[in-house]
Design an enzyme around this catalytic site. Structure first.
Site, short mmCIF file in Angstrom:
data_model
loop_
_atom_site.label_atom_id
_atom_site.label_comp_id
_atom_site.label_asym_id
_atom_site.label_seq_id
_atom_site.Cartn_x
_atom_site.Cartn_y
_atom_site.Cartn_z
N ASP A 478 21.74 -55.79 69.75
CA ASP A 478 22.40 -57.03 69.07
C ASP A 478 22.87 -56.82 67.75
O ASP A 478 22.79 -55.86 67.28
CB ASP A 478 20.98 -57.73 69.34
CG ASP A 478 21.14 -59.10 69.30
OD1 ASP A 478 22.29 -59.74 69.23
OD2 ASP A 478 19.79 -59.99 69.46
N ASP A 548 24.06 -66.85 74.45
CA ASP A 548 22.54 -67.30 74.20
C ASP A 548 22.50 -68.70 75.03
O ASP A 548 21.30 -68.97 74.69
CB ASP A 548 22.51 -67.51 72.58
CG ASP A 548 22.06 -66.31 71.69
OD1 ASP A 548 21.73 -65.26 72.54
OD2 ASP A 548 21.76 -66.16 70.74
C1 DGJ Z 1 19.99 -63.07 69.76
C2 DGJ Z 1 20.17 -62.69 71.42
O1 DGJ Z 1 21.32 -63.30 71.74
C3 DGJ Z 1 18.88 -63.11 72.18
O2 DGJ Z 1 19.22 -62.90 73.47
C4 DGJ Z 1 17.78 -62.43 71.69
O3 DGJ Z 1 17.89 -61.14 71.70
C5 DGJ Z 1 17.66 -62.57 70.03
N1 DGJ Z 1 18.79 -62.44 69.39
C6 DGJ Z 1 16.46 -61.73 69.79
O4 DGJ Z 1 16.38 -61.93 68.11
#
Ligand code: DGJ
Length: 744
Positions: A478, A548
């Site tokens: 991430d 997201d």
């Molecule tokens: C952003 C990601 O896109 C989410 O899927 C998740 O992993 C969060 N970060 C966790 O902090």
């Protein structure tokens, strides 16, 4: 594939379908001639050069009132002579002059394609798959050498370009702009297509006519960004999804970029793609080298979908690589939306157990398992399990998950640190910040200075320690904030313009080292969803978390837009809980499954909270996906109905030989007593008979009928009422169906 007319100094790259032509001018500069449908290889083309005496023009040579770079279509324009459009290259010497003129020195034709050191790039497995033309240029005054590299692919209508600069002079030079690609089109009667948006709604298709001026998309955030994707396409006004000329330009890079289309006063169009010159300045000491990222340009006369196929074929087969490239991806379940930071080991095992009962193969533990990470204010940088949550460590949890017969995956955010972490306390100097200024934070975190090899080493060592002791089959990488106050403590003042690029080279280096150490590790890239969903990442991570926003209806547009460039096998797509966490929408479980299945499929909800009926649907989805995932990873993708243009989204994934297809049709809003609908399919064998199955339909038809008259949409997705339902009760918003079209 590469023909050189030595007499006329014309280079012709062609592959039986497409041609790209340029020539050496008398002045030694390179001029562009043509890019499009193949032209004969024995033709003479220099008359394509248009020259005229025009007012207010600056000419190259005294006495010659016809030759001005301003009016010549060029191949790699430089700054400071008679061209007043934006150049591809800007170099400054220690004398302060920014003048540069590259002159042709010679060429070499190489079978296959060379790798780009430290950078992601397309590749070949057999030298016969491609041919590379290297053109050596030199500015004799500065001693700067530029090697322009063009690779044409045999089986794909794509040309990959990059430029290598070497300072062969005795004085230091500064590259202020070094684009990967520049291309002058004879007219600007195109519409440009870009993928733009924001967090949770990235990569919307935006089409606009090209006005005179310099329309551009770019990033100066350090990541390729949610806001704009490193991609640009051109289409004629009459070009559709499936017919007409379309050109696509994609940068194989994950950092700051610029994609611009400049329309000049004579309606000549100059497309440019490369590292964003803003914030970029690369010091080239004598003997020093700089290689630009790779840019890929594709052409198709089968519309935007044809353009996408070229990208999909190349990126799926010759950019993505390694163990997972051609393998069926595991169906995964991720705990993030279900638990956020709040869990302990036993909760996770219960969560995974239910998933295992549904046939799910991989459990991914997301954020919150390490250091003091109970919220987003602490822990990043300390990649050691939190014993309060995981008393048996990652190793113990992974063993329990493996014991269930599932694989185990783990979340990392390698490039970041919280102030409240052991890493920050020990090395506050490891972050990107400008001395004497307060660094901005994003989500309470700071960006580690990945331009410094010792910082990358620190994170590699921490990750290696975990990956080599626990059975971890997958990682989600991430990146949840962009770079601000860009400055590295390890570089002198005159190299601060290198930090953004060195940072991304550090990211690539860490990926490469992990892949080498753990070749079977499946990496999914992520940046708050799709903030770094680009071709560069695809070289290391064959799939990325697309957004997201996991709402199925929002995802229609996100996945549709993303498919313009990126193969569906690369798009992480999950079924999440309702009401949806991002938009609060309720959608049927079937629709959530159908939309997510056209991607790297998974779940992101607590299955223990579903009803028996929903669980049954989940089990059926998993079985169906497993039966079809080979097709979904390898098949040809056709966009049929655009959610950007109407109430329906439809797409088809077909076997390349047309023997089978899956068609997903989603009606967004309910439509009472709507018209009869048919959906013409693509890519089938006109002479073959097919059986069509869906939840409500079963019939037989030949491919010609299915492609001409269309697939009959007589079911709920078209608004029809099911007999016995008592009226319009079966018409609901957000209905979707998958049709199987099976060759008999
Ligand atoms: C952003 C990601 O896109 C989410 O899927 C998740 O992993 C969060 N970060 C966790 O902090």
């Amino acid at each position: 594939m590469i023909t050189v007319n030595e007499k006329e100094h014309v280079f012709h790259l062609h592959n039986g379908r497409m041609s790209y032509l340029f020539y050496v001018m008398d002045s030694g500069q390179l001029g562009h001639l043509y890019f499009g449908k193949e032209l004969r290889s024995d033709g003479s083309y220099l008359h394509m050069v248009e020259k005229a005496h025009r007012p207010m023009t600056t000419y190259i040579t005294e006495g010659d009132l016809y030759t001005s770079y301003e009016h010549l279509r060029q191949e790699y324009p430089t700054y400071g002579t008679s061209d007043y459009r934006y150049p591809a290259l800007e170099v400054q010497g220690t004398d302060g002059s920014a003048l540069c003129k590259l002159e042709y020195q010679g060429y070499e034709i190489i079978p296959g394609k060379k790798p780009l050191p430290g950078l992601p790039a397309t590749y070949v497995e057999d030298p016969a798959e491609a041919e590379t033309l290297e053109i050596r240029m030199r500015d004799p005054w500065r001693g700067l050498e530029a090697v322009l590299s063009y690779t044409i692919f045999r089986d794909c209508d794509a040309i990959a370009r990059s430029v290598r600069f070497v300072n062969k002079g005795e004085k230091t030079l500064f590259l202020d702009r070094a684009m990967s690609l520049s291309l002058d089109f004879p007219d600007a009667d195109y519409e440009s297509v870009q993928l733009s948006g924001s967090w949770a709604r990235a990569r919307s298709i935006v089409t606009r006519p090209l006005p005179p001026g310099v329309p551009a998309v770019s990033s100066m955030r350090g990541n390729s960004s949610h806001q704009h994707n490193p991609f640009l396409a051109l289409k004629r006004k009459h070009t559709t999804e499936h017919s007409g000329d379309a050109y696509g330009f994609s940068l194989v890079y994950s950092g700051n970029f610029l994609a611009q289309a400049e329309v000049d006063n004579y309606n000549v169009l100059r497309v440019m793609l490369g590292i964003n010159p803003f914030g970029f300045r690369w010091k080239l000491a004598p003997g020093g080298e700089f290689v630009t990222p790779e840019a890929v340009m594709v052409w198709s006369n089968q519309g935007l979908n044809g353009m996408s196929w070229q990208f999909h074929a190349l990126y799926k087969n010759r950019l993505a690589r390694g163990y997972w490239r051609d393998r069926e991806r595991p169906v995964l379940i991720n705990n993030w939306e279900a638990t956020m930071f709040d869990y302990v080991e036993d909760d996770l095992v219960r969560f995974a157990q239910k998933a295992q009962e549904c046939g799910i193969e991989l459990f991914v533990l997301d954020d919150g398992w390490f250091g003091a990470r109970n919220n987003d204010r602490a822990g990043l940088g300390d990649w050691k399990p939190n014993p309060a949550k995981l008393p048996n460590g990652i190793k113990g949890l992974a063993q329990r998950i493996e014991g269930l017969g599932m694989k185990f995956g783990l979340w990392f955010e390698p490039e970041m640190v919280n102030r409240d972490s052991d890493l920050f306390r020990a090395h506050p100097d490891y972050i990107i910040q400008t001395p004497g200024r307060t660094p901005s934070h994003g989500r309470n975190q700071f960006v580690l200075d990945f331009s410094r090899p010792q910082v990358v080493d620190e994170i590699y060592n921490q990750m290696y320690a975990l990956l080599s002791t626990a059975k971890i089959s997958y990682i989600k990488w991430d990146m949840n904030r962009s770079i601000s106050e860009c400055y590295s403590a390890s570089l002198p003042a005159d190299q601060q313009g290198e930090v953004f690029h060195r940072y991304i080279l550090g990211v690539y280096d860490l990926h490469e080292r992990l892949i080498r150490a753990f070749p079977e590790l499946l990496i999914e890239s992520c940046s708050s969803g799709g903030g770094r969903f680009d071709a560069g990442m695809l070289y290391y991570a064959p799939q990325g978390w697309t957004s997201d926003d996991s709402d199925a209806i929002e995802r229609l547009k996100i996945q549709y837009g993303t498919s313009l460039v990126y193969p569906i096998s690369s798009m992480g797509a999950h079924v999440s809980a309702c009401p949806n966490s991002q938009v609060g929408r309720n959608t049927p479980i079937e629709t959530r499954g159908n939309v997510a299945m056209t991607g790297a499929f998974g779940y992101e909800l607590d299955l223990n909270k579903l009803s028996e009926e929903e669980l049954k649907a989940v089990k059926q989805q998993v079985v169906f996906y497993k039966q079809n995932r080979k097709l979904l990873v390898q098949g040809a993708f056709y966009r049929l109905l655009s959610p950007f243009e109407g109430n329906f989204a439809a797409w088809e994934v077909a076997e390349h030989d047309g023997s089978r297809a899956l068609v997903t049709v989603t009606r967004i809003l309910s439509e009472i007593n709507g018209p009869y609908r048919r959906l013409p399919l693509l890519g089938l064998d006109p002479d073959r008979k097919y059986h069509i199955y869906s939840k409500y339909l079963s019939y037989e038809a030949y491919g010609d009928e299915l492609m001409q008259f269309g697939l009959m949409l007589e079911d709920q997705a078209s608004g029809q009422v099911i007999e016995g339902s008592g009226g319009s009760g079966s018409c609901e918003d957000f209905r979707s169906l998958v049709y199987e079209v099976v060759g008999m």
